[in-house]
Structures are given as structure tokens and as C-alpha cells.
Scaffold this active site. Structure first.
Site, PDB file in Angstrom:
ATOM      1  N   ASP A  84       0.823  -1.209   0.000  1.00 29.74           N
ATOM      2  CA  ASP A  84       0.000   0.000   0.000  1.00 29.74           C
ATOM      3  C   ASP A  84       0.858   1.261   0.000  1.00 29.74           C
ATOM      4  OD1 ASP A  84       0.810  -0.826   2.583  1.00 29.74           O
ATOM      5  OD2 ASP A  84      -0.718   0.404   3.545  1.00 29.74           O
ATOM      6  N   GLU A 142      -0.749  -1.920   5.199  1.00 29.50           N
ATOM      7  CA  GLU A 142       0.097  -1.889   6.405  1.00 29.50           C
ATOM      8  C   GLU A 142      -0.035  -0.560   7.129  1.00 29.50           C
ATOM      9  OE1 GLU A 142       3.117  -0.894   9.059  1.00 29.50           O
ATOM     10  OE2 GLU A 142       3.103   0.040   7.071  1.00 29.50           O
ATOM     11  N   GLU A 143      -0.293   0.511   6.373  1.00 30.67           N
ATOM     12  CA  GLU A 143      -0.212   1.852   6.934  1.00 30.67           C
ATOM     13  C   GLU A 143      -1.398   2.263   7.806  1.00 30.67           C
ATOM     14  OE1 GLU A 143       2.356   3.603   6.829  1.00 30.67           O
ATOM     15  OE2 GLU A 143       3.538   2.971   5.088  1.00 30.67           O
ATOM     16  N   HIS A 368       7.782   8.520   4.739  1.00 25.83           N
ATOM     17  CA  HIS A 368       6.577   9.356   4.836  1.00 25.83           C
ATOM     18  C   HIS A 368       6.887  10.830   4.551  1.00 25.83           C
ATOM     19  CE1 HIS A 368       4.020   6.274   7.303  1.00 25.83           C
ATOM     20  NE2 HIS A 368       4.974   5.669   6.616  1.00 25.83           N
TER      21      HIS A 368
END
Length: 399
Positions: A84, A142-143, A368
Site C-alpha cells: 500500500d 500496512e499503513e 513518509h
């Protein structure tokens, strides 16, 4: 005689350009957590016609498993890669930058998926020589909690599996280095949203209002005493207020303030202590200032704990493999981010380790970040590292 490891290394090396092409395609076409339908379809299409068993929509989500059955079904190892992306506007200037406004692979999951697809293809081509079996876990989401790992586990992705391995490429660790650590490796996490309600008014007559900003500011300062005065100095914990929404006119007393943030901890025993203190402080301050409040406090990813024995195996395997592209193999100690790989580690003895992805002489942007960049040389290293550990594991498990 050429060993199985040498054959596998040769195959992934020959496919390096293909690996990079896959990574760039995924980077151009990112999808957010729980919405990765096109990515899942792309991965599924990759395995069509290959001698493996593919299952899709694991747990009702976008996850896939790929079983590669060797000369025998046991030992059966699972190796995981997530796919993702994040709600971030890319600012890298790369020729293969994201084509989707506001969405970016800013954590390296495109790289995870690319190396894993090529490694899986190579393992399939050598499956008749494998002394055990391998299940590829292509994991979405996952995020974002509750996380794709939890959904996949609920969907049966670990049935028949003995151990689980995972790699994360790290943009602030140098390319050519591989890192490991036994025991707690990633923090557990909680997130919160608190809305404080006071009484609005005019700045010229504060006595007629009940200022939510003043109360919220008091809470922001006081909540830090949880770590400084309620947590053992030898333990790791943080409480972060990441958003303070009290915007309004300069001469108007705000009626409502919204605070959002997160909690990190390295021992699960700290979780109830922090939550209790958090709730007590918020309630006490609101009582003292005459405010009401709403609180949404969510505990999500647990502390990720690497199995001692399996981590020693990972270390031994990577060192013994003498991977030409690897300069150092070292213990990096615990890392402060959180990872939903932790759910696999709760179910099976597991190990999550790291591959450096920072090219010497270039800026090192953190994960990020809109300028996040990974050195694509890390992909081949990740493939060889996971290949060496997987073969070492299957061989030792078969003895």
C-alpha cells in the site's frame, strides 16, 4: 557443483532490471490502504501460468498468498511484503513519480513488492530443488489500522506455516548494510482524538467565555508528564500531539478545540498505564476548566517482537551467504516506528529485519516524506538477503 543458493542468486541478478521496472510501475501507480485493487490485480496477473498456488482476496481484502511447494511441504516458511501507499503529494521530480495526485509510495512498499515478486518467480523456477515450501504473503494496508496483516491472518494466511520473515528497506540506512535485532524491534501504538467543548466569546470579555484553547494548551503540556513521571526512565514511550485545531479569528475565544496524536511504547505492559493516565489528565483538566469533552482512544499495532532463535538464524544466514553487494551485517537495536508485521509475530515465531536504501552522497529523506527516495540497488540486496535466509531456514529445518 553449483549450489542452490548460487542458482537462486544468479536468477535474481539476471532479473534485476525487471525488478526495477516493476518497482517503477508500482511507484507510478500507488493506491491507498484498503483500496489497492489494481495493485492486487497486477500482482495476481504476474503469477498467471507459473507453477504455484495463488489465493486472492485473503480475509475479504486485497491480500494474496502464493504457495511454492518444494520437494516436501515441511518446513513451511512465510515471507511477507506489503504494497500500500500513503496520502502524500510526491515531490521527488523522478521520471517515474506518482501519476495519482496526493498519493505516493513514500515508505518503500513498492520496493518490497518488486523484490518479492522476482524472488518468488525465481523460487518457483527452482521449486523442485527446494528442501521445503515457501508461502509469499503479498499484504495490503500496512499503513492504516486495523492493518492488512490482521485481516490476512483472520483469512487463514498462516495456516500450516511454521515461521514468518519480513524485510523493510530503510531510506536513512546506508545501501549495502543489513540490520537485525532480537526481541522488541518496533514500538506498539495507540492513536487518539479528543474534542474539548467550552463556551465561545469575544477577546475583550474573556470572563464571559470558557476558553477551550487555554484548557487544551494545559493538557498538551500536562500529558507529557505521563512519560516523564509515570514511565520508568529505562522504558521507551512517547505521547505526541500531532494536530491542535483551534483555528479562528484573532479576537474570538474558540468554543471547540480538537487534538489528535499518537502513543508509542516498547513494552505492552505500558499500554494500560499510559491510557489510564491520559484519560485521567484529560478528565481532570476539563473538570477544572468547566469543559466537556469527547475522546476516541484506539489501541492498534502491538509491539513487534523478533524471535531470538530465528533472528540468530537470520544473522547467521546472511553472514554465511557472503552476498557481494553487502558490506556490513549489524545489530541496529530497537526501532521507534510501528509495524503491523507485529501481528504475525504474535502468531508465529518471526523475524523482521532491515536493508539499507540510502545512496552515499545523496540526501537521506525519511519515510513518509514527500521527497522520500530509495536507492534501487537495495532491491537486489533485499532479494538476495531473503533468498539466503529462506534457503538456510529450509535446509536447517529439513535436517
Amino acid at each position: 557443483m553449483t549450489t542452490l543458493q548460487e542458482k537462486l542468486f544468479q536468477k535474481v541478478t539476471e532479473k534485476e532490471e525487471k525488478m526495477i521496472a516493476i518497482r517503477r510501475y508500482l511507484h507510478e501507480n500507488p493506491e491507498l490502504s484498503f483500496h489497492e485493487t489494481k495493485t492486487a490485480a497486477y500482482i495476481e496477473d504476474f503469477y498467471k501460468g507459473k507453477d504455484c498456488l495463488v489465493k486472492t482476496k485473503i480475509g475479504g481484502g486485497n491480500g494474496l498468498t502464493v504457495d511454492i511447494i518444494g520437494k516436501q511441504t515441511k518446513p513451511h516458511l512465510a515471507i511477507r511484503a506489503d504494497f500500500d501507499a500513503l496520502p502524500i503529494q510526491e515531490d521527488t521530480g523522478l521520471p517515474f513519480a506518482s501519476k495519482t495526485p496526493g498519493v505516493m509510495h513514500a515508505c518503500g512498499h513498492d520496493g518490497h513488492t518488486a523484490y518479492m515478486m522476482i524472488l518468488a518467480e525465481s523460487l518457483i523456477e527452482l521449486k523442485d530443488e527446494l528442501p521445503g515450501s515457501i508461502r509469499i504473503l503479498h499484504q495490503p494496508a500496512e499503513e492504516v489500522p486495523p492493518g492488512g496483516a490482521k485481516t490476512m491472518i483472520e483469512g487463514g494466511c498462516l495456516e500450516g506455516i511454521d515461521h514468518v520473515l519480513g524485510i523493510h528497506v530503510i531510506s536513512t540506512m546506508d545501501t549495502g548494510n543489513i540490520y537485525y535485532h532480537a526481541g522488541p524491534i518496533h514500538t506498539g501504538r495507540a492513536t487518539f482524538k479528543a474534542v474539548l467543548h467550552g463556551k465561545g466569546g469575544h477577546g475583550s470579555t474573556p470572563q464571559e467565555a470558557n476558553d477551550a484553547i487555554v484548557a487544551a494548551a494545559q493538557f498538551v503540556s500536562s500529558v507529557q508528564t505521563i512519560v516523564s513521571r509515570r514511565i520508568n526512565p529505562f522504558d521507551t514511550a512517547t505521547v505526541t500531539i500531532g494536530s491542535f485545531d483551534g483555528r479562528g479569528s484573532a479576537n474570538v475565544i474558540k468554543e471547540t478545540v480538537t487534538l489528535e496524536g499518537d502513543v508509542r511504547l516498547m513494552r505492552e505492559e505500558l499500554r494500560p498505564v499510559i491510557e489510564k493516565e491520559f484519560r485521567q489528565l484529560l478528565h481532570g483538566i476539563c473538570e477544572a476548566f468547566g469543559l466537556t469533552y469527547e475522546l476516541d482512544y484506539q489501541n492498534d499495532y502491538p509491539v513487534c517482537v523478533n524471535d531470538q532463535k530465528l533472528t540468530e538464524l537470520v544473522k547467521e544466514a546472511v553472514i554465511n551467504a557472503n552476498i557481494p553487494e553487502v558490506s556490513h551485517v549489524e545489530d541496529c537495536g530497537p526501532q521507534t516506528p510501528s509495524e503491523d508485521f507485529a501481528y504475525y509475530a504474535l502468531e508465529r515465531p518471526s523475524c523482521f529485519f532491515f536493508v539499507g536504501a540510502h545512496k552515499e552522497g545523496t540526501p537521506a529523506y525519511p519515510h513518509h516524506n514527500p521527497k522520500f527516495y530509495l536507492d534501487e540497488d537495495c532491491l537486489l540486496i533485499a532479494a538476495k538477503a531473503m533468498a539466503s535466509v529462506s534457503l538456510f531456514y529450509l535446509t536447517k529445518g529439513a535436517e
